[in-house]
Design an enzyme around this catalytic site. Structure first.
Site, mmCIF file in Angstrom:
data_model
loop_
_atom_site.group_PDB
_atom_site.id
_atom_site.type_symbol
_atom_site.label_atom_id
_atom_site.label_comp_id
_atom_site.label_asym_id
_atom_site.label_seq_id
_atom_site.Cartn_x
_atom_site.Cartn_y
_atom_site.Cartn_z
ATOM 1 N N GLY A 55 42.711 45.698 34.521
ATOM 2 C CA GLY A 55 42.792 46.619 33.385
ATOM 3 C C GLY A 55 43.670 45.994 32.317
ATOM 4 C CD GLU A 174 36.533 40.646 39.291
ATOM 5 O OE1 GLU A 174 37.181 40.167 40.244
ATOM 6 O OE2 GLU A 174 37.081 41.168 38.303
ATOM 7 N N GLY A 227 7.307 53.964 32.096
ATOM 8 C CA GLY A 227 6.453 52.846 32.483
ATOM 9 C C GLY A 227 7.255 51.598 32.803
ATOM 10 N N GLY A 228 8.558 51.655 32.573
ATOM 11 C CA GLY A 228 9.423 50.530 32.915
ATOM 12 C C GLY A 228 9.696 50.507 34.415
ATOM 13 C CB VAL A 229 11.662 48.132 36.532
ATOM 14 C CG1 VAL A 229 11.926 47.952 38.014
ATOM 15 C CG2 VAL A 229 11.083 46.872 35.937
ATOM 16 C CB SER A 231 10.596 55.770 34.873
ATOM 17 O OG SER A 231 9.847 54.906 34.081
ATOM 18 C CE LYS A 372 15.736 47.050 35.131
ATOM 19 N NZ LYS A 372 15.639 48.259 34.273
#
Ligand code: XMP
Length: 516
Positions: A55, A174, A227-229, A231, A372
């Site tokens: 932070g 990370e 119509g995307g990945v 949904s 994603k």
């Protein structure tokens, strides 16, 4: 759900989503919660471990972010990263101060020496590069801790109290720049927290279908389908859970890419799902007329989507005993702002008007904790074809956030043509498989050109291409000059209104992938 959980306590650092991503990569489920979350709420989640993030603050200043110190008596292992490490050290009796000279203040790649008898460094080389970004440092470490890593400039790079399971690192394991950083996180999860690696998409799929069946009961669901990945995967998940009680509503807001509306319709007409296409171009363009500010555009579009869904629910007799579903994913939730973090962008599906939400029994967002690449994996579990799972993302607000300044149908048409040429040439060059996302942006900059023998004063088009796996960080794609050259001359020669093409060479951060 039957899996172990790690909680990431967010102190506002810029790499926090990346920490979550890394933990998931290790096969362990995790959630990010702001540091202001009450301890009781964290305890209720029964985590196997905690990670304190970095932070921007200095822990010794009044008003800097803190969590209830009782967290240290709870008996759960903790890994503190950067500020998180300083917070742990400061609270447990160590001393954190501003580095007085440049030698203890470290930024960037730093040679670091590890004590490999420490569980989190087990199996690692004794020396490696770590990524530092700190102006404060631990001048004295708390009692019960020992030093387990140092650099040439700084003696206290990592600390450990193995008895209590507390570990702190001053650098960022990370980020990819830290050699073996993922292995250190994995060690913390498996060697210290006792993780078993039970976070798989197969498990997620099974338990989520079951949970959705219970929650929906005998009701119906209206799915907001772009119509995307995301949904599309959600459509498959819901179809698995409730079959034909699912109605997928695809809203064509007139800001889709060239032929996209027809392609989505063609793809879904082949599926055994109820599919409805709503052509709503006029409705959206009227609302957006004269609006240039990016957040305002996003808010208008998010709200209008909601109103279209409400109208469609009426048309299909979907009642207030039924549900609305959206393909929201975790970065949408985090980037739309939670707790104290800055709102980067409000994602369109976080902007439903309250009266629309109230119209339904509830809003289902079963993918809202997935990244994603996890959504893509889930799509594969559900048997979706690879071309659908690997489609490049297209943002819900569509071309509205790729037209800088106010939006008109003429500009949308211009951009659609230019974007189609770019996509076609990328596919011709075989780059559609290696570049993660690419598109054109119509800037509102006009410049002077010469075409034939005449002067032009037309728009500048920007091309953007990025490589990434998680879409939270990205590098600009090194598209070969020949391809850029071909795209440029084709666009200039065929799309009226554009007389200059530029290529965007910024990574994320500091830029974002989309321009708005
Ligand atoms: P940024 O521009 O934030 O984008 O780096 C990260 C990824 O998210 C997509 N994106 C959106 N997707 N609704 C979406 O469904 C939105 O409002 C939205 N805004 C950005 C973007 O295309 C990129 O893949």
């Amino acid at each position: 759900m039957a899996h172990q959980t790690v909680l990431i306590v967010d102190f506002g650092g810029q790499y926090n989503q990346l920490i979550a991503r890394r933990v998931r990569e290790c096969g362990v489920y995790c959630e990010v919660h702001p540091y202001t979350t009450p301890l009781a709420e964290l305890k209720a989640k029964d985590p196997i471990g905690l990670i304190f993030t970095g932070g921007p603050d200095s822990v010794y200043l009044d008003g800097s972010p803190k969590v209830d110190p009782e967290i240290f008596t709870w008996g759960v292992p903790i890994l503190g990263i950067c500020y998180g490490c300083q917070f742990m050290s400061h609270t447990l009796g160590g001393r954190v101060t501003e580095a007085q000279d440049d030698s203890a203040r470290e930024y960037g790649k730093t040679v670091t020496y590890y004590d490999t008898s420490c569980p989190i460094f087990q199996g690692l080389p004794e020396q490696g590069i770590s990524w530092m970004s700190h102006g404060d440092y631990m001048a004295a470490i708390p009692e019960g801790f020992k030093l387990v890593a140092h650099s040439d400039a700084c003696p206290n790079v990592a600390i450990a109290d193995e008895k209590r399971g507390f570990y702190g690192v001053q650098y960022h394991p990370e980020v990819n720049h830290t050699e073996n950083g993922l292995k250190m996180i994995r060690n913390f999860l498996y060697e210290v927290c006792g993780a078993v690696g039970d976070w798989t998409m197969g498990n997620f799929c099974k338990t989520t279908v079951e949970r959705l069946r219970q929650e929906i009961g005998g009701g119906r669901v209206l799915l907001a389908l772009s119509g995307g990945v995301d949904s599309s995967v959600l459509a498959a998940l819901l179809a698995e859970a409730i079959g034909d009680r699912l109605t997928c509503v695809f809203v064509d807001h007139g800001l889709m890419r060239k032929n996209e509306g027809d392609e989505v319709e063609a793809a879904f007409s082949k599926w055994k799902v109820n599919f409805v296409r709503v052509n709503a171009e006029d409705r959206f363009l009227i609302k957006l007329a004269g609006v240039s500010e990016p957040e305002s555009k996003r808010k208008i579009i998010g709200a209008e989507f909601g109103y279209v869904f409400r109208d469609e629910a009426e048309r299909f007799h979907i009642t207030n005993e039924d549900f609305l579903a959206q393909g929201t994913i975790y970065p949408d939730v985090i980037e739309s702002g939670k707790g104290d973090a800055d709102v980067i962008k409000s994602h369109h599906n976080r902007l439903l008007p309250p009266e629309v939400v109230a119209r339904f029994k509830g809003v289902l967002e079963p993918l809202s904790l997935l990244f994603k690449d996890e959504v893509r994996q889930l799509g594969r579990e559900l048997g979706l074809p690879e071309y659908m799972v690997m489609r490049q993302p297209f943002p819900g607000p569509g071309l509205a956030i790729r037209i800088i300044g106010d939006i008109t149908k003429e500009k949308a048409d211009m951009l659609r043509e230019a974007d189609a040429i770019f996509r076609e040439e990328m596919a011709n060059a075989g780059l559609d498989r290696t570049v993660s996302q690419y598109f054109a942006v119509l800037t509102n900059v006009r410049s002077v050109g010469v075409m034939g023998d005449g002067r032009t004063y037309d728009y500048t088009l920007a091309l953007r291409g990025v490589t990434t796996t998680d879409f939270m960080t990205a590098d600009w794609a090194r598209i070969p000059y020949e391809v850029l050259d071909k795209v440029s001359s084709r666009i200039i020669n065929t799309v009226r209104g554009i007389n200059r093409i530029v290529y965007d060479i910024t990574s994320k951060p500091p830029a974002t992938i989309e321009w708005e």
